[in-house]
Design a protein around this motif. Structure first.
Motif, PDB file in Angstrom:
ATOM      1  N   GLU A 289       2.544   1.628   2.866  1.00  0.00           N
ATOM      2  CA  GLU A 289       1.631   2.472   2.108  1.00  0.00           C
ATOM      3  C   GLU A 289       0.605   3.195   3.153  1.00  0.00           C
TER       4      GLU A 289
ATOM      5  N   THR B 298       1.292   4.507   5.920  1.00  0.00           N
ATOM      6  CA  THR B 298       1.920   5.787   6.367  1.00  0.00           C
ATOM      7  C   THR B 298       2.079   6.974   5.216  1.00  0.00           C
ATOM      8  N   VAL B 299       2.235   6.528   4.228  1.00  0.00           N
ATOM      9  CA  VAL B 299       2.269   7.400   3.001  1.00  0.00           C
ATOM     10  C   VAL B 299       0.999   8.005   2.622  1.00  0.00           C
TER      11      VAL B 299
END
Length: 72
Positions: free
Chosen positions: A7, A9-10
């Protein structure tokens, strides 16, 4: 099978995309609802059309005179 992205990284990727999109837009010179001219987008910005319409008949008249005289 591909593992889904974490999450964090997103969020980082989407945040970078949002910052790039925001920097592309031009800055707003007048805050919303404080502009004194509601028809600003329809205001005349340049007079190129005016000068074209002024000089077009003059050019056509001179061209007709030169053609009539058969000057080349």
């Amino acid at each position: 099978m591909d593992k889904p992205l974490p999450e964090a990284t997103v969020r980082r990727l989407l945040g970078g995309f949002a910052r790039r999109r925001r920097s592309v837009r031009s800055p707003i010179s007048t805050p919303h609802a404080t502009d004194t001219d509601p028809n600003r987008e329809f205001a005349r910005k340049d007079r190129n059309g005016f000068w074209f319409l002024v000089f077009l008949p003059i050019f056509v008249l001179l061209y007709a005179i030169v053609e009539k005289m058969h000057v080349r």
